[in-house]
Design a protein around this motif. Structure first.
Motif, PDB file in Angstrom:
ATOM      1  N   ALA A   1       0.808  -1.210   0.000  1.00 39.19           N
ATOM      2  CA  ALA A   1       0.000   0.000   0.000  1.00 39.19           C
ATOM      3  C   ALA A   1       0.850   1.274   0.000  1.00 39.19           C
ATOM      4  N   LYS A   2       2.158   1.117   0.183  1.00 41.83           N
ATOM      5  CA  LYS A   2       3.020   2.293   0.234  1.00 41.83           C
ATOM      6  C   LYS A   2       3.001   3.008  -1.107  1.00 41.83           C
ATOM      7  N   PRO A   3       2.760   4.328  -1.113  1.00 46.85           N
ATOM      8  CA  PRO A   3       2.693   5.066  -2.391  1.00 46.85           C
ATOM      9  C   PRO A   3       3.987   4.946  -3.185  1.00 46.85           C
ATOM     10  N   THR A   4       3.839   4.873  -4.500  1.00 44.80           N
ATOM     11  CA  THR A   4       4.981   4.817  -5.405  1.00 44.80           C
ATOM     12  C   THR A   4       5.535   6.218  -5.620  1.00 44.80           C
ATOM     13  N   SER A   5       6.832   6.350  -5.748  1.00 49.33           N
ATOM     14  CA  SER A   5       7.440   7.669  -5.909  1.00 49.33           C
ATOM     15  C   SER A   5       7.073   8.262  -7.267  1.00 49.33           C
ATOM     16  N   PRO A   6       6.966   9.594  -7.352  1.00 56.63           N
ATOM     17  CA  PRO A   6       6.688  10.240  -8.643  1.00 56.63           C
ATOM     18  C   PRO A   6       7.676   9.854  -9.738  1.00 56.63           C
ATOM     19  N   ALA A   7       8.942   9.680  -9.398  1.00 59.91           N
ATOM     20  CA  ALA A   7       9.945   9.340 -10.408  1.00 59.91           C
ATOM     21  C   ALA A   7       9.653   7.982 -11.038  1.00 59.91           C
ATOM     22  N   VAL A   8       9.179   7.038 -10.248  1.00 56.13           N
ATOM     23  CA  VAL A   8       8.858   5.709 -10.773  1.00 56.13           C
ATOM     24  C   VAL A   8       7.628   5.776 -11.674  1.00 56.13           C
ATOM     25  N   LEU A   9       6.644   6.605 -11.316  1.00 56.20           N
ATOM     26  CA  LEU A   9       5.412   6.712 -12.095  1.00 56.20           C
ATOM     27  C   LEU A   9       5.610   7.522 -13.371  1.00 56.20           C
TER      28      LEU A   9
ATOM     29  N   ASP B   1      -4.028   4.178  -7.867  1.00 57.13           N
ATOM     30  CA  ASP B   1      -3.883   3.259  -6.743  1.00 57.13           C
ATOM     31  C   ASP B   1      -2.444   3.145  -6.274  1.00 57.13           C
ATOM     32  N   ARG B   2      -1.530   3.782  -6.996  1.00 59.49           N
ATOM     33  CA  ARG B   2      -0.114   3.742  -6.607  1.00 59.49           C
ATOM     34  C   ARG B   2       0.319   5.044  -5.935  1.00 59.49           C
ATOM     35  N   LEU B   3      -0.651   5.943  -5.746  1.00 64.07           N
ATOM     36  CA  LEU B   3      -0.424   7.183  -5.005  1.00 64.07           C
ATOM     37  C   LEU B   3      -1.282   7.166  -3.745  1.00 64.07           C
ATOM     38  N   ALA B   4      -0.908   7.995  -2.778  1.00 63.58           N
ATOM     39  CA  ALA B   4      -1.782   8.172  -1.619  1.00 63.58           C
ATOM     40  C   ALA B   4      -3.116   8.739  -2.109  1.00 63.58           C
ATOM     41  N   PRO B   5      -4.230   8.351  -1.526  1.00 62.97           N
ATOM     42  CA  PRO B   5      -5.544   8.807  -2.006  1.00 62.97           C
ATOM     43  C   PRO B   5      -5.613  10.330  -2.151  1.00 62.97           C
ATOM     44  N   GLY B   6      -5.944  10.764  -3.367  1.00 63.30           N
ATOM     45  CA  GLY B   6      -6.131  12.193  -3.609  1.00 63.30           C
ATOM     46  C   GLY B   6      -4.879  13.031  -3.524  1.00 63.30           C
ATOM     47  N   ASP B   7      -3.706  12.422  -3.686  1.00 65.92           N
ATOM     48  CA  ASP B   7      -2.448  13.170  -3.541  1.00 65.92           C
ATOM     49  C   ASP B   7      -2.165  13.959  -4.819  1.00 65.92           C
ATOM     50  N   LEU B   8      -2.785  15.121  -4.927  1.00 63.52           N
ATOM     51  CA  LEU B   8      -2.650  15.951  -6.124  1.00 63.52           C
ATOM     52  C   LEU B   8      -1.228  16.483  -6.270  1.00 63.52           C
ATOM     53  N   ALA B   9      -0.577  16.784  -5.146  1.00 63.60           N
ATOM     54  CA  ALA B   9       0.798  17.287  -5.208  1.00 63.60           C
ATOM     55  C   ALA B   9       1.726  16.256  -5.850  1.00 63.60           C
TER      56      ALA B   9
ATOM     57  N   VAL C   1      -6.063  12.474 -10.278  1.00 67.03           N
ATOM     58  CA  VAL C   1      -4.610  12.327 -10.214  1.00 67.03           C
ATOM     59  C   VAL C   1      -4.058  11.679 -11.486  1.00 67.03           C
ATOM     60  N   ASP C   2      -4.853  10.826 -12.125  1.00 64.95           N
ATOM     61  CA  ASP C   2      -4.400  10.214 -13.377  1.00 64.95           C
ATOM     62  C   ASP C   2      -4.201  11.266 -14.459  1.00 64.95           C
ATOM     63  N   THR C   3      -5.189  12.123 -14.638  1.00 62.48           N
ATOM     64  CA  THR C   3      -5.086  13.109 -15.724  1.00 62.48           C
ATOM     65  C   THR C   3      -4.040  14.169 -15.409  1.00 62.48           C
ATOM     66  N   VAL C   4      -3.918  14.576 -14.158  1.00 59.29           N
ATOM     67  CA  VAL C   4      -2.898  15.564 -13.805  1.00 59.29           C
ATOM     68  C   VAL C   4      -1.506  15.011 -14.080  1.00 59.29           C
ATOM     69  N   ALA C   5      -1.233  13.792 -13.630  1.00 63.18           N
ATOM     70  CA  ALA C   5       0.074  13.190 -13.856  1.00 63.18           C
ATOM     71  C   ALA C   5       0.356  13.049 -15.346  1.00 63.18           C
ATOM     72  N   ASP C   6      -0.696  12.794 -16.127  1.00 58.40           N
ATOM     73  CA  ASP C   6      -0.579  12.594 -17.573  1.00 58.40           C
ATOM     74  C   ASP C   6      -0.677  13.918 -18.332  1.00 58.40           C
ATOM     75  N   ASN C   7      -0.090  14.964 -17.747  1.00 55.15           N
ATOM     76  CA  ASN C   7      -0.047  16.288 -18.383  1.00 55.15           C
ATOM     77  C   ASN C   7      -1.435  16.762 -18.800  1.00 55.15           C
ATOM     78  N   ALA C   8      -2.405  16.552 -17.890  1.00 56.45           N
ATOM     79  CA  ALA C   8      -3.791  16.984 -18.113  1.00 56.45           C
ATOM     80  C   ALA C   8      -4.372  16.395 -19.402  1.00 56.45           C
ATOM     81  N   SER C   9      -3.998  15.154 -19.698  1.00 52.69           N
ATOM     82  CA  SER C   9      -4.518  14.439 -20.878  1.00 52.69           C
ATOM     83  C   SER C   9      -4.315  15.240 -22.162  1.00 52.69           C
ATOM     84  N   SER C  10      -3.145  15.818 -22.305  1.00 53.42           N
ATOM     85  CA  SER C  10      -2.857  16.643 -23.479  1.00 53.42           C
ATOM     86  C   SER C  10      -2.481  15.778 -24.665  1.00 53.42           C
ATOM     87  N   GLY C  11      -2.577  16.375 -25.856  1.00 54.35           N
ATOM     88  CA  GLY C  11      -2.180  15.693 -27.078  1.00 54.35           C
ATOM     89  C   GLY C  11      -1.593  16.683 -28.061  1.00 54.35           C
ATOM     90  N   LEU C  12      -2.463  17.258 -28.894  1.00 53.25           N
ATOM     91  CA  LEU C  12      -2.092  18.280 -29.870  1.00 53.25           C
ATOM     92  C   LEU C  12      -3.098  19.419 -29.777  1.00 53.25           C
TER      93      LEU C  12
END
Length: 277
Positions: free
Chosen positions: A17-25, A44-52, A168-179
């Motif tokens: 349950a330990k959150p995965t580091s940002p560098a790994v993700l 599920d690899r981050l602490a719940p709601g960990d937007l930072a 948190v998925d979309t934020v980590a994924d650059n706000a679901s950007s493309g073109l």
């Protein structure tokens, strides 16, 4: 022995349950661009709601791309619809980075391998002619900084399989950007009614999305003001020349090969996104 076994299981569960580091993700998200294969949700690899932590993932990849030679050309704002915010349980938009190689010319053919799980949405874009570096920026600062507004189509994408995303998925994924595609009719703000401007997007002359300016945080410039403050806060203030995609005015639409979309926004003319067969 049973007690030791229970303790071992508890320890294993705690470790799992330990959150995965940002560098790994950050690495698998970045690699999905090149492989063309989306990954499982990361929430599920981050602490719940960990937007930072999610923004830390985004920032690590931003730094990677800048070091690799990509040029930062602006920002995109997401979650500007109150309905979508309520759906995701948030009370503010999110942001992502726009790089120069994400810009597409009006009606230029786009191959679908450039964006994973592509969808399109129409919005108002702004191009700045002045920096906004002031802490606690005001609407007056934004009005002074904007050079012009233009119709835009954002080609959003997701590195998360099946668009199975939470905040948190979309934020980590650059706000679901493309073109993104900018129209060719830049307009000064004076005389524009961006609050009540109507938007209509068609595919092969069939209307597929409609909306209005105030669907974007009450006014597209409200979104820009939020972004300007946030960018100063995180140490990446907006600069002259930046393009700002202020947020969707209507529902996004899935894309398939051969599609051609045209978005018309009152006062700003039209813009087209075309996808190669």
């Amino acid at each position: 022995m049973a007690a030791r076994a229970k303790a071992g299981k508890a320890g294993a569960a705690s470790a799992a349950a330990k959150p995965t580091s940002p560098a790994v993700l950050a690495k698998p998200l970045r690699e999905a661009y090149g492989s063309g294969r989306p990954i499982a949700p990361i929430r599920d690899r981050l602490a719940p709601g960990d937007l930072a932590a999610a923004y830390a993932v985004q920032d690590l990849n931003t730094r990677h791309w800048l070091k690799a030679g990509r040029r930062l050309a602006g920002r995109k704002i997401g979650l500007t619809s109150t309905a979508v915010q309520q759906q995701l349980g948030v009370d503010q938009p999110d942001f992502g980075m726009l790089f120069a190689d994400m810009a597409v010319c009006d009606d230029e053919a786009v191959t679908l391998d450039r964006v994973l799980q592509a969808k399109v949405e129409a919005e108002v874009a702004f191009v700045l002619e002045r920096d906004i570096t002031t802490e606690q920026a005001t609407m007056a600062d934004v009005l002074r900084a904007v050079g012009y507004a233009v119709a835009a189509i954002e080609i959003v994408g997701s590195r998360i399989a099946n668009w199975d995303i939470r905040l948190v998925d979309t934020v980590a994924d650059n706000a679901s950007s493309g073109l993104y595609v900018l129209g060719n009719t830049p307009m000064l703000l004076a005389g524009l009614d961006l609050r009540d401007c109507a938007m209509e997007m068609t595919r092969a002359d069939q209307v597929v999305s409609t909306g209005v300016g105030h669907a974007c945080l009450g006014h597209p410039l409200n979104a820009v003001l939020w972004l300007a403050r946030k960018m100063v806060e995180v140490g990446r203030p907006l600069q002259a020349g930046d393009t700002i995609l202020s947020g969707a005015l209507g529902p996004m639409v899935a894309v398939k090969a051969g599609d051609r979309f045209e978005a018309r926004i009152a006062g700003l003319g039209s813009v087209r996104a075309r996808f190669a067969v």
